[in-house]
Enzyme design. Structure first.
Site, PDB file in Angstrom:
ATOM      1  N   GLN A  64     -18.521   4.159   9.053  1.00 27.60           N
ATOM      2  CA  GLN A  64     -18.835   5.687   9.074  1.00 27.60           C
ATOM      3  C   GLN A  64     -19.639   5.928   7.842  1.00 27.60           C
ATOM      4  OE1 GLN A  64     -16.187   9.408   9.056  1.00 27.60           O
ATOM      5  NE2 GLN A  64     -17.101   9.376  11.193  1.00 27.60           N
ATOM      6  N   HIS A  99     -20.709   9.216   6.026  1.00 29.19           N
ATOM      7  CA  HIS A  99     -20.626  10.624   6.104  1.00 29.19           C
ATOM      8  C   HIS A  99     -21.903  11.355   5.807  1.00 29.19           C
ATOM      9  CE1 HIS A  99     -19.043  14.584   4.926  1.00 29.19           C
ATOM     10  NE2 HIS A  99     -17.805  14.447   5.250  1.00 29.19           N
ATOM     11  N   ASP A 145      -8.259  -5.213   0.653  1.00 28.65           N
ATOM     12  CA  ASP A 145      -7.491  -6.602   0.242  1.00 28.65           C
ATOM     13  C   ASP A 145      -6.591  -6.773   1.369  1.00 28.65           C
ATOM     14  OD1 ASP A 145      -8.666  -5.704  -1.868  1.00 28.65           O
ATOM     15  OD2 ASP A 145      -6.828  -5.598  -3.049  1.00 28.65           O
ATOM     16  N   PHE A 160     -13.965  21.383  12.146  1.00 26.42           N
ATOM     17  CA  PHE A 160     -14.494  20.288  12.023  1.00 26.42           C
ATOM     18  C   PHE A 160     -15.606  19.932  12.991  1.00 26.42           C
ATOM     19  CE2 PHE A 160     -12.720  17.502   8.297  1.00 26.42           C
ATOM     20  CZ  PHE A 160     -12.923  18.587   7.134  1.00 26.42           C
ATOM     21  N   HIS A 215     -18.481   5.788   4.301  1.00 25.98           N
ATOM     22  CA  HIS A 215     -17.227   6.799   3.875  1.00 25.98           C
ATOM     23  C   HIS A 215     -15.941   6.137   4.609  1.00 25.98           C
ATOM     24  CE1 HIS A 215     -15.061  10.668   3.521  1.00 25.98           C
ATOM     25  NE2 HIS A 215     -14.782  10.572   4.813  1.00 25.98           N
ATOM     26  N   ARG A 236     -20.127  13.242  12.879  1.00 31.86           N
ATOM     27  CA  ARG A 236     -20.572  12.811  11.598  1.00 31.86           C
ATOM     28  C   ARG A 236     -21.702  11.703  11.944  1.00 31.86           C
ATOM     29  NH1 ARG A 236     -15.084  12.106   8.161  1.00 31.86           N
ATOM     30  NH2 ARG A 236     -14.707  14.206   7.821  1.00 31.86           N
ATOM     31  N   LEU A 262     -18.393  12.622  -2.452  1.00 32.83           N
ATOM     32  CA  LEU A 262     -18.214  13.271  -1.122  1.00 32.83           C
ATOM     33  C   LEU A 262     -18.252  14.759  -1.257  1.00 32.83           C
ATOM     34  CD1 LEU A 262     -17.819  12.629   1.794  1.00 32.83           C
ATOM     35  CD2 LEU A 262     -15.560  13.847   1.560  1.00 32.83           C
ATOM     36  N   ALA A 322      -0.530   6.250   4.495  1.00 28.21           N
ATOM     37  CA  ALA A 322       0.189   5.433   5.758  1.00 28.21           C
ATOM     38  C   ALA A 322       1.305   4.746   5.123  1.00 28.21           C
ATOM     39  CB  ALA A 322      -0.976   4.516   6.179  1.00 28.21           C
ATOM     40  N   SER A 337      -8.223  11.205  10.163  1.00 22.76           N
ATOM     41  CA  SER A 337      -7.910   9.986   9.435  1.00 22.76           C
ATOM     42  C   SER A 337      -6.453  10.222   8.829  1.00 22.76           C
ATOM     43  CB  SER A 337      -8.765   9.647   8.680  1.00 22.76           C
ATOM     44  OG  SER A 337      -8.223   8.748   7.824  1.00 22.76           O
ATOM     45  N   ARG A 395     -15.396   8.139  13.773  1.00 18.29           N
ATOM     46  CA  ARG A 395     -14.032   8.878  13.607  1.00 18.29           C
ATOM     47  C   ARG A 395     -14.214  10.531  13.418  1.00 18.29           C
ATOM     48  NH1 ARG A 395     -11.534  11.406   9.059  1.00 18.29           N
ATOM     49  NH2 ARG A 395     -12.747  10.135   7.326  1.00 18.29           N
ATOM     50  N   LEU A 396     -13.585  11.185  13.847  1.00 17.22           N
ATOM     51  CA  LEU A 396     -13.666  12.865  13.756  1.00 17.22           C
ATOM     52  C   LEU A 396     -13.208  13.306  12.541  1.00 17.22           C
ATOM     53  CD1 LEU A 396     -13.118  14.704  17.138  1.00 17.22           C
ATOM     54  CD2 LEU A 396     -15.265  13.930  16.116  1.00 17.22           C
ATOM     55  N   GLY A 397     -13.804  14.260  11.676  1.00 18.50           N
ATOM     56  CA  GLY A 397     -12.921  14.452  10.489  1.00 18.50           C
ATOM     57  C   GLY A 397     -11.830  14.971  10.801  1.00 18.50           C
ATOM     58  N   GLU A 432     -16.707  17.803   4.863  1.00 16.11           N
ATOM     59  CA  GLU A 432     -17.141  18.644   6.121  1.00 16.11           C
ATOM     60  C   GLU A 432     -16.691  19.931   6.092  1.00 16.11           C
ATOM     61  OE1 GLU A 432     -17.098  15.892   9.483  1.00 16.11           O
ATOM     62  OE2 GLU A 432     -16.185  17.313  10.567  1.00 16.11           O
ATOM     63  N   ALA A 464      -8.953  12.732  -0.056  1.00 16.61           N
ATOM     64  CA  ALA A 464      -8.935  13.647   1.151  1.00 16.61           C
ATOM     65  C   ALA A 464      -9.124  15.039   0.758  1.00 16.61           C
ATOM     66  CB  ALA A 464      -7.950  13.216   2.163  1.00 16.61           C
ATOM     67  N   GLY A 480       0.784  -1.143  -0.008  1.00 19.00           N
ATOM     68  CA  GLY A 480       0.021  -0.031   0.050  1.00 19.00           C
ATOM     69  C   GLY A 480       1.009   1.289   0.058  1.00 19.00           C
ATOM     70  N   LYS A 521      -1.447  -1.189  -6.021  1.00 14.78           N
ATOM     71  CA  LYS A 521      -2.075  -1.866  -7.220  1.00 14.78           C
ATOM     72  C   LYS A 521      -2.476  -0.768  -8.292  1.00 14.78           C
ATOM     73  CE  LYS A 521      -6.850  -2.042  -5.025  1.00 14.78           C
ATOM     74  NZ  LYS A 521      -7.833  -3.160  -4.394  1.00 14.78           N
TER      75      LYS A 521
HETATM   76  C1  LIG Z   1     -13.715  11.266  -0.288  1.00 12.14           C
HETATM   77  C2  LIG Z   1     -12.895  11.323   0.957  1.00 12.14           C
HETATM   78  C3  LIG Z   1     -12.451  12.617   1.584  1.00 12.14           C
HETATM   79  C4  LIG Z   1     -11.707  12.365   2.683  1.00 12.14           C
HETATM   80  N1  LIG Z   1     -11.162  13.480   3.459  1.00 12.14           N
HETATM   81  C5  LIG Z   1     -10.615  13.401   4.537  1.00 12.14           C
HETATM   82  C6  LIG Z   1     -10.034  14.506   5.217  1.00 12.14           C
HETATM   83  O1  LIG Z   1     -10.311  15.521   4.704  1.00 12.14           O
HETATM   84  N2  LIG Z   1      -9.306  14.421   6.243  1.00 12.14           N
HETATM   85  C7  LIG Z   1      -9.030  13.326   6.697  1.00 12.14           C
HETATM   86  O2  LIG Z   1      -8.491  13.146   7.984  1.00 12.14           O
HETATM   87  N3  LIG Z   1      -9.315  12.138   6.428  1.00 12.14           N
HETATM   88  C8  LIG Z   1     -10.159  12.162   5.224  1.00 12.14           C
HETATM   89  N4  LIG Z   1     -10.554  11.060   4.380  1.00 12.14           N
HETATM   90  C9  LIG Z   1     -10.164   9.646   4.939  1.00 12.14           C
HETATM   91  C10 LIG Z   1      -8.739   9.712   4.518  1.00 12.14           C
HETATM   92  O3  LIG Z   1      -8.340  10.207   3.346  1.00 12.14           O
HETATM   93  C11 LIG Z   1      -8.429   8.072   4.521  1.00 12.14           C
HETATM   94  O4  LIG Z   1      -8.597   7.403   5.666  1.00 12.14           O
HETATM   95  C12 LIG Z   1      -6.789   7.768   4.234  1.00 12.14           C
HETATM   96  O5  LIG Z   1      -6.355   8.662   3.327  1.00 12.14           O
HETATM   97  C13 LIG Z   1      -6.459   6.606   4.096  1.00 12.14           C
HETATM   98  O6  LIG Z   1      -4.965   6.320   3.753  1.00 12.14           O
HETATM   99  P1  LIG Z   1      -4.414   4.977   3.848  1.00 12.14           P
HETATM  100  O7  LIG Z   1      -2.832   5.302   3.420  1.00 12.14           O
HETATM  101  O8  LIG Z   1      -4.293   4.311   5.017  1.00 12.14           O
HETATM  102  O9  LIG Z   1      -4.944   4.259   2.675  1.00 12.14           O
HETATM  103  P2  LIG Z   1      -4.953   4.626   1.229  1.00 12.14           P
HETATM  104  O10 LIG Z   1      -4.887   6.069   0.751  1.00 12.14           O
HETATM  105  O11 LIG Z   1      -6.510   4.255   0.528  1.00 12.14           O
HETATM  106  O12 LIG Z   1      -4.058   3.815   0.238  1.00 12.14           O
HETATM  107  C14 LIG Z   1      -4.243   2.357   0.328  1.00 12.14           C
HETATM  108  C15 LIG Z   1      -3.083   1.814  -0.711  1.00 12.14           C
HETATM  109  O13 LIG Z   1      -3.144   0.374  -0.608  1.00 12.14           O
HETATM  110  C16 LIG Z   1      -2.872  -0.207  -2.059  1.00 12.14           C
HETATM  111  N5  LIG Z   1      -3.370  -1.481  -2.169  1.00 12.14           N
HETATM  112  C17 LIG Z   1      -4.564  -1.732  -1.743  1.00 12.14           C
HETATM  113  N6  LIG Z   1      -4.846  -3.158  -2.047  1.00 12.14           N
HETATM  114  C18 LIG Z   1      -3.750  -3.371  -2.794  1.00 12.14           C
HETATM  115  C19 LIG Z   1      -3.402  -4.899  -3.145  1.00 12.14           C
HETATM  116  N7  LIG Z   1      -4.048  -5.887  -3.241  1.00 12.14           N
HETATM  117  N8  LIG Z   1      -2.096  -4.726  -3.712  1.00 12.14           N
HETATM  118  C20 LIG Z   1      -1.137  -3.745  -3.760  1.00 12.14           C
HETATM  119  N9  LIG Z   1      -1.806  -2.403  -3.354  1.00 12.14           N
HETATM  120  C21 LIG Z   1      -2.954  -2.441  -2.664  1.00 12.14           C
HETATM  121  C22 LIG Z   1      -3.542   0.936  -2.930  1.00 12.14           C
HETATM  122  O14 LIG Z   1      -3.197   0.811  -4.252  1.00 12.14           O
HETATM  123  C23 LIG Z   1      -3.035   2.175  -2.027  1.00 12.14           C
HETATM  124  O15 LIG Z   1      -1.657   2.439  -2.707  1.00 12.14           O
HETATM  125  C24 LIG Z   1     -11.359  11.026   3.325  1.00 12.14           C
HETATM  126  C25 LIG Z   1     -11.870   9.830   2.783  1.00 12.14           C
HETATM  127  C26 LIG Z   1     -12.647   9.794   1.522  1.00 12.14           C
HETATM  128  C27 LIG Z   1     -13.110   8.905   1.067  1.00 12.14           C
END
Ligand SMILES: Cc1cc2nc3c(=O)[nH]c(=O)nc-3n(C[C@H](O)[C@H](O)[C@H](O)COP(=O)(O)OP(=O)(O)OC[C@H]3O[C@@H](n4cnc5c(N)ncnc54)[C@H](O)[C@@H]3O)c2cc1C
Length: 563
Positions: free
Chosen positions: A233, A235, A214, A120, A343, A278, A244, A19, A383, A378-380, A247, A52, A15, A41
């Protein structure tokens, strides 16, 4: 079907969202001798973090305190968050923001140079730092540059289909390259799951199509339980198609109105109004619609007109564009039709405050993990913060724990390869698209915004039946290059695993807490349910439900949550 490439790294990260990339960049910076790889992927900057919009929380204002952020987060999560984890999140937040700033994220500023911060939901002060309404995109692009500059090996458009663990120890991942069809073994002393959320199990959602759980499913299959996976959650403000509206739009002063023109949040949260947490705002909108005070299109309205054209163009340019393209409404001139949309996955792979799963050498961070910092809601803005703070924590923990791993067990790898090859075998009549639609329908009917025993019981039975049907899935296209039939089949298996786990943990929680609201048990019940759920999978594929106490350090949980 054979492995064509064999790689060995110290650490492999599944991933490359915020993170995964935070962990990789920090590890490469602090431990340049380590061989670190990330697999994704999609291309890393297409990871879902880029969607986000609103911002990232931290008590960076001179008169703000991490302890206030800590309390707001605990209360927002209905006290299900572990207090040691929430403390780490909020206390380490300012340093995380300063580092992002040093790395080049162009945060919006006040005239005196301080970080601009918007209000928020569920927070008692303006605490959300932002880059217009494109915060995730800004963070992700910067992080990608930093990660590449620091020499992390990036395998983009590689799909991980198996996690190899044996006798409680992690050994590596199996993945195929979507571009070339090559199959790689990625052996490592440690692995980090950073695969984001699973909102897509509900079909229409604010989540990208790639959010299919996954990593959660592979961890579950390998023996790491999923924690609090009943908490999804909604939204409050999605368009009809689920996209989306941040917020941040309410943070900038937007109103929610029903068909009578009433700002109805005054009846549900008189003090916080549209900026209540939320779960509360989403349920209030749902109630308005169900009780006949919604508009004919099944939505309420988000009114931004009073903010004026200049502010909307300056602070919410993407929201304006989204509303115009996808709802045919220019928010400068008319209110936006909105309703709740799935969400965020509060639950995830069970980890401790150092991101370690119970499997030796396997870690998880970001939305795929459950530390737990968000509790039941979760609070906006928390994450994005979690991805960065716990990405950095993983980067500290993992190098310190690396040991000389024994050779990877050939039999376990062969078993995974045989299961993969069997997908291309003869027979099997199940249609992936139909099965996926059945999954989405079942999740919405049984485990949506409001729940009750009867629909959850039916949902649980249906999920088991759907999972059994997956055994009848076969992939007809044998060529692995951009084989989306294969990708969708594997993603479906993962979604079914997470959906089943959600169903398994939801029914026994006979209370209402945060996003888990039950008509039949409308009150929070600390005496019986102030505890985490833990869903494990047996080698035979059965699910088992366990529990874990919530870590309470210094804040006694409230018995009722009011805003
Ligand atoms: C529309 C929207 C707006 C948001 N706005 C906010 C905000 O303003 N503030 C806030 O705090 N949070 C917000 N969030 C939540 C926040 O964006 C996410 O929780 C956070 O970005 C998740 O990050 P992550 O690194 O955990 O995962 P992701 O960014 O989802 O990354 C997942 C990674 O895993 C990889 N992956 C998955 N499966 C596989 C596989 N089988 N093989 C190889 N790679 C794989 C993907 O390719 C990707 O690189 C928002 C969410 C959404 C949906």
């Amino acid at each position: 079907m054979n492995i064509t490439d064999r790689f060995e790294f110290d650490v492999v990260i599944m991933g490359a969202g915020l993170a995964g990339m935070s962990a990789a960049a920090k590890m490469a910076e602090d431990h340049p001798q380590l061989k670190v790889a990330v697999l994704s992927k999609v291309h890393p900057v297409r990871s879902h973090s880029g969607a986000a919009q609103g911002g990232i929380n931290a008590a960076v204002a001179a008169d703000d305190k991490w302890a206030d952020h800590y309390y707001d987060t605990l209360k927002g999560g209905w006290f299900l968050g572990d207090q040691d984890a929430v403390r780490a999140l909020t206390e380490e937040a300012p340093e995380a923001i300063y580092e992002l700033d040093r790395w080049g994220v162009m945060f919006d500023r006040l005239p005196d140079g301080a970080f601009a911060q918007r209000p928020f939901g569920g927070q008692r002060r303006n605490r959300t730092c932002y880059v217009q309404d494109l915060t995730g995109h800004a963070l992700l692009s910067t992080m990608y540059e930093i990660m590449v500059k620091k020499g992390v090996a990036v395998f983009d458009e590689w799909f991980v289909f198996a996690l190899v663990a044996d006798a409680g120890r992690f050994f590596g991942f199996l993945a195929f390259d979507l571009k070339t069809g090559r199959i790689g073994w990625f052996g490592a002393k440690a692995g980090l799951i950073a695969t984001g959320g699973t909102g897509r199990i509900f079909g229409q959602s604010s989540n990208a199509l790639i959010n299919t759980g996954d990593g959660m499913a592979l961890a579950l299959r390998a023996g790491a339980p999923l924690k609090d996976i009943e908490f999804f959650q909604f939204h409050p403000t999605g368009l009809l198609n689920g996209i989306l509206i941040t917020e941040g739009a309410r943070g900038e002063g937007g109103y929610l109105i029903n068909k009578d023109g009433e700002r109805f949040m005054a009846r549900y949260a008189p003090k916080f109004m549209e900026l209540a947490p939320r779960d509360l705002v989403a349920r209030s909108i749902h109630t308005e619609i169900m009780e006949g005070r919604g508009f004919e299109d099944g939505c309420v309205r988000l009114d931004l007109r009073h903010l004026g054209a200049e502010k909307i163009k300056e602070r919410l340019p993407q929201i304006r564009e989204i509303a115009m393209y996808f709802a045919g409404v220019d928010p400068i001139a008319a209110p936006i039709p909105v309703r709740p949309t799935v969400h965020y996955t509060m639950g995830g792979v069970h980890v401790d405050v150092h991101c370690a799963t119970p499997i030796r050498g396997l870690y998880a961070a970001g939305e795929a993990a459950c530390v737990s910092v968000h509790g039941a809601n979760r609070l906006g803005g928390n994450s994005l913060l979690e991805t960065v703070v716990f990405g950095r924590r993983a980067a500290q923990t993992i190098p310190a724990a690396l040991d000389g791993a024994p050779a990877a067990p050939a039999a376990a790898i062969a078993r995974e390869m045989a299961a993969f090859a069997a997908l291309f075998g003869d027979g099997g009549k199940e249609n992936v698209a139909e099965l996926r639609q059945d999954l989405e329908r079942t999740m919405v009917a049984g485990f949506g915004l409001k729940r009750e025993a009867a629909s959850m019981t039916t949902g649980l039975q249906e999920m088991d039946a759907l999972a059994a049907r997956w055994d009848g899935v076969r992939v007809r296209e044998k060529n692995l290059i951009f084989n989306l039939e294969l990708v969708r089949a594997l993603e479906l298996r993962h979604m079914l695993d997470v959906g089943r786990a959600c169903a398994c943990a939801s029914l026994p929680r006979q209370e209402s807490r945060g996003s888990h609201f039950r008509y039949d048990f409308p009150k929070m019940d600390n005496a019986h349910f102030l505890k985490h759920s833990l869903v494990s999978m047996t080698p035979g594929g059965e699910l088992a439900l366990g529990e874990l106490p919530v870590t309470i350090v210094d804040v006694p949980p409230l018995d009722e949550i009011k805003y």
